[in-house]
Design a protein around this motif. Structure first.
Motif, PDB file in Angstrom:
ATOM      1  N   VAL A 183       0.816  -1.226   0.000  1.00 52.87           N
ATOM      2  CA  VAL A 183       0.000   0.000   0.000  1.00 52.87           C
ATOM      3  C   VAL A 183       0.842   1.266   0.000  1.00 52.87           C
ATOM      4  O   VAL A 183       0.299   2.371  -0.022  1.00 52.87           O
ATOM      5  CB  VAL A 183      -0.978   0.027   1.210  1.00 52.87           C
ATOM      6  N   VAL A 184       2.166   1.121   0.000  1.00 51.13           N
ATOM      7  CA  VAL A 184       3.039   2.302  -0.020  1.00 51.13           C
ATOM      8  C   VAL A 184       2.705   3.232  -1.185  1.00 51.13           C
ATOM      9  O   VAL A 184       2.589   4.449  -0.991  1.00 51.13           O
ATOM     10  CB  VAL A 184       4.526   1.886  -0.026  1.00 51.13           C
ATOM     11  N   PRO A 185       2.530   2.723  -2.416  1.00 43.76           N
ATOM     12  CA  PRO A 185       2.181   3.634  -3.521  1.00 43.76           C
ATOM     13  C   PRO A 185       0.872   4.380  -3.271  1.00 43.76           C
ATOM     14  O   PRO A 185       0.762   5.573  -3.567  1.00 43.76           O
ATOM     15  CB  PRO A 185       2.060   2.694  -4.731  1.00 43.76           C
ATOM     16  N   GLU A 186      -0.109   3.688  -2.701  1.00 41.07           N
ATOM     17  CA  GLU A 186      -1.413   4.302  -2.419  1.00 41.07           C
ATOM     18  C   GLU A 186      -1.291   5.403  -1.363  1.00 41.07           C
ATOM     19  O   GLU A 186      -2.079   6.363  -1.353  1.00 41.07           O
ATOM     20  CB  GLU A 186      -2.385   3.221  -1.938  1.00 41.07           C
ATOM     21  N   LEU A 187      -0.314   5.270  -0.480  1.00 34.99           N
ATOM     22  CA  LEU A 187      -0.161   6.217   0.627  1.00 34.99           C
ATOM     23  C   LEU A 187       0.805   7.359   0.332  1.00 34.99           C
ATOM     24  O   LEU A 187       1.060   8.188   1.207  1.00 34.99           O
ATOM     25  CB  LEU A 187       0.294   5.472   1.886  1.00 34.99           C
ATOM     26  N   GLN A 188       1.340   7.423  -0.886  1.00 30.80           N
ATOM     27  CA  GLN A 188       2.284   8.489  -1.220  1.00 30.80           C
ATOM     28  C   GLN A 188       1.661   9.871  -1.063  1.00 30.80           C
ATOM     29  O   GLN A 188       2.342  10.838  -0.736  1.00 30.80           O
ATOM     30  CB  GLN A 188       2.803   8.308  -2.649  1.00 30.80           C
ATOM     31  N   GLY A 189       0.363   9.968  -1.313  1.00 27.73           N
ATOM     32  CA  GLY A 189      -0.297  11.264  -1.199  1.00 27.73           C
ATOM     33  C   GLY A 189      -0.920  11.531   0.151  1.00 27.73           C
ATOM     34  O   GLY A 189      -1.531  12.583   0.364  1.00 27.73           O
ATOM     35  N   VAL A 190      -0.749  10.584   1.084  1.00 27.87           N
ATOM     36  CA  VAL A 190      -1.321  10.728   2.430  1.00 27.87           C
ATOM     37  C   VAL A 190      -0.393  11.575   3.299  1.00 27.87           C
ATOM     38  O   VAL A 190       0.819  11.460   3.216  1.00 27.87           O
ATOM     39  CB  VAL A 190      -1.560   9.329   3.042  1.00 27.87           C
ATOM     40  N   ARG A 191      -0.961  12.416   4.144  1.00 26.67           N
ATOM     41  CA  ARG A 191      -0.156  13.347   4.951  1.00 26.67           C
ATOM     42  C   ARG A 191      -0.210  13.060   6.450  1.00 26.67           C
ATOM     43  O   ARG A 191       0.275  13.845   7.262  1.00 26.67           O
ATOM     44  CB  ARG A 191      -0.626  14.789   4.685  1.00 26.67           C
ATOM     45  N   GLY A 192      -0.779  11.936   6.823  1.00 26.34           N
ATOM     46  CA  GLY A 192      -0.824  11.524   8.222  1.00 26.34           C
ATOM     47  C   GLY A 192      -1.500  10.172   8.291  1.00 26.34           C
ATOM     48  O   GLY A 192      -2.100   9.713   7.312  1.00 26.34           O
ATOM     49  N   TYR A 193      -1.392   9.502   9.455  1.00 25.88           N
ATOM     50  CA  TYR A 193      -2.019   8.193   9.601  1.00 25.88           C
ATOM     51  C   TYR A 193      -2.492   8.036  11.042  1.00 25.88           C
ATOM     52  O   TYR A 193      -1.749   8.315  11.981  1.00 25.88           O
ATOM     53  CB  TYR A 193      -1.034   7.078   9.244  1.00 25.88           C
ATOM     54  N   ILE A 194      -3.751   7.591  11.187  1.00 25.66           N
ATOM     55  CA  ILE A 194      -4.338   7.359  12.509  1.00 25.66           C
ATOM     56  C   ILE A 194      -4.540   5.857  12.681  1.00 25.66           C
ATOM     57  O   ILE A 194      -5.307   5.238  11.932  1.00 25.66           O
ATOM     58  CB  ILE A 194      -5.683   8.099  12.653  1.00 25.66           C
ATOM     59  N   PHE A 195      -3.849   5.271  13.657  1.00 27.53           N
ATOM     60  CA  PHE A 195      -3.883   3.822  13.881  1.00 27.53           C
ATOM     61  C   PHE A 195      -4.733   3.470  15.098  1.00 27.53           C
ATOM     62  O   PHE A 195      -4.830   4.249  16.053  1.00 27.53           O
ATOM     63  CB  PHE A 195      -2.464   3.294  14.126  1.00 27.53           C
ATOM     64  N   MET A 196      -5.286   2.251  15.079  1.00 23.92           N
ATOM     65  CA  MET A 196      -6.038   1.762  16.231  1.00 23.92           C
ATOM     66  C   MET A 196      -5.080   1.262  17.312  1.00 23.92           C
ATOM     67  O   MET A 196      -4.192   0.446  17.038  1.00 23.92           O
ATOM     68  CB  MET A 196      -6.985   0.632  15.806  1.00 23.92           C
ATOM     69  N   GLN A 197      -5.274   1.734  18.517  1.00 18.47           N
ATOM     70  CA  GLN A 197      -4.412   1.371  19.639  1.00 18.47           C
ATOM     71  C   GLN A 197      -4.633  -0.088  20.054  1.00 18.47           C
ATOM     72  O   GLN A 197      -5.651  -0.691  19.726  1.00 18.47           O
ATOM     73  CB  GLN A 197      -4.665   2.293  20.837  1.00 18.47           C
ATOM     74  N   ASN A 198      -3.671  -0.637  20.772  1.00 20.89           N
ATOM     75  CA  ASN A 198      -3.738  -1.991  21.356  1.00 20.89           C
ATOM     76  C   ASN A 198      -3.880  -3.103  20.319  1.00 20.89           C
ATOM     77  O   ASN A 198      -4.338  -4.197  20.646  1.00 20.89           O
ATOM     78  CB  ASN A 198      -4.903  -2.097  22.367  1.00 20.89           C
ATOM     79  N   SER A 199      -3.486  -2.804  19.099  1.00 16.36           N
ATOM     80  CA  SER A 199      -3.619  -3.809  18.043  1.00 16.36           C
ATOM     81  C   SER A 199      -2.254  -4.378  17.674  1.00 16.36           C
ATOM     82  O   SER A 199      -1.309  -3.619  17.462  1.00 16.36           O
ATOM     83  CB  SER A 199      -4.247  -3.165  16.794  1.00 16.36           C
TER      84      SER A 199
END
Length: 325
Positions: free
Chosen positions: A99-115
């Motif tokens: 998914v790195v190519p898909e995320l090239q235009g992303v400017r931040g990432y919010i992850f689910m905790q405790n996973s």
């Protein structure tokens, strides 16, 4: 360089369960109203669930981080809780790479905790005998993306319920986005210096010494390879902004801003601004009150330096993105 905040929404990756989608191992979700209803005003989300993406299904067997032995250098695997022969370590890492190519235009990432796939910190780790070992783990999918995007602002869903943490994340996302709009395509030294200069007072509000150190890096950058210098500057700026802005340092930055108005204010106006900054320092007034008055006086000074300071741009609190009930 006059930097403007993006008027459209900023692309941000997010754990799909936080959007309210039933993709959790137990068939449920972890919908976050802060993410969807509040931050959704400025973020355009790219929802991803690595566990579903690698074919684990819903519902599915829970997984956890397992250390091969108690030593610090022990190998970490992601194994099934009920069936330890289920090993999804490499599939999760490979999916992150995919998914790195898909995320090239992303400017931040919010992850689910405790996973064990998406948590950023404090994930419980176990030994092969099933005994808990420590809580120093990081989700393997999140870790892989952090390695691929070391400067990208990343945060956990639960932590964003805290106003200060949410404001800090927003500040970092706005700055990271601005870098790609103003610098990434043409990172020549002069442009790097302009970008740093525009952010100087905001950076000082987050960490004074590290901001001065970065200033020295730029001052002594003659002869350095352009791409290498740009990566260092971006990395240092994002690291500085990751520090929570203290009231003391922000007061110092506001006082520096006030100094550029010297000679353009009456005695009474100076006294009013000085008193307002001190009331902010003592926690009696919000920063927005000081910023509003500073902006009111800005047209009086011809100094382009202060006109271009991102510290004086609309902060997340003024955009209604910090208080949520």
């Amino acid at each position: 360089m006059k930097i403007e905040l993006l008027t459209g929404k900023i692309p941000v990756g997010i754990s799909q369960c936080a959007m309210g989608d039933a993709v959790r191992y137990n068939g449920g979700h972890k919908h976050s109203k802060v993410c969807t209803e509040l931050l959704g005003r400025v973020f355009e989300y790219v929802p991803l669930c690595p566990e579903v993406a690698i074919g684990m299904g819903v519902p599915r067997q829970p997984i956890r981080l397992v250390k091969s032995d108690p030593s610090p250098e022990a190998e970490i695997r992601v194994l099934g809780v009920d069936d330890p022969t289920l090993d999804v370590t490499e599939p999760l890492r490979n999916y992150a790479d995919s998914v790195v190519p898909e995320l090239q235009g992303v400017r931040g990432y919010i992850f689910m905790q405790n996973s064990p796939s998406c948590g950023l910190k404090g994930i419980r780790r176990y030994l092969p005998n099933g005994h808990g070992h420590d809580s120093d783990g990081m989700g393997v999918y999140a870790e892989r993306l952090r390695d691929r995007f070391p400067d990208m602002p990343m945060e956990e869903v639960g932590r964003l319920n805290n106003n200060d943490i949410r404001e800090n994340f927003l500040t970092r996302v706005f700055a990271y986005d601005a870098w790609f709009r103003y610098v990434e395509e043409d990172p020549q030294p002069a442009r790097l210096i302009e970008f740093f200069t525009a952010y100087k007072y905001l950076l000082l509000a987050h960490h004074q010494q590290k901001t001065r150190d970065l200033g020295q890096v730029l001052a002594n950058s003659k002869g350095r390879e352009q791409g290498e210098l740009a990566l260092e500057v971006r990395g240092r700026m994002m690291e500085i902004l990751s520090h929570m802005a203290s009231r003391k340092d922000k007061t110092n930055a506001l006082m520096h801003s006030q100094g550029h108005l010297k000679g353009y204010l009456s005695k009474e106006e100076k006294a009013e601004l000085t008193q307002l900054i001190d009331e902010y320092r003592r926690g009696l007034k919000p920063a927005s009150a000081v910023l509003t008055l500073l902006r009111h006086y800005l047209p009086r000074t011809p100094h382009s330096f202060i006109h271009n300071q991102m510290l004086l741009a609309a902060e997340p609190a003024e955009m209604g993105l910090c208080d949520f009930h």
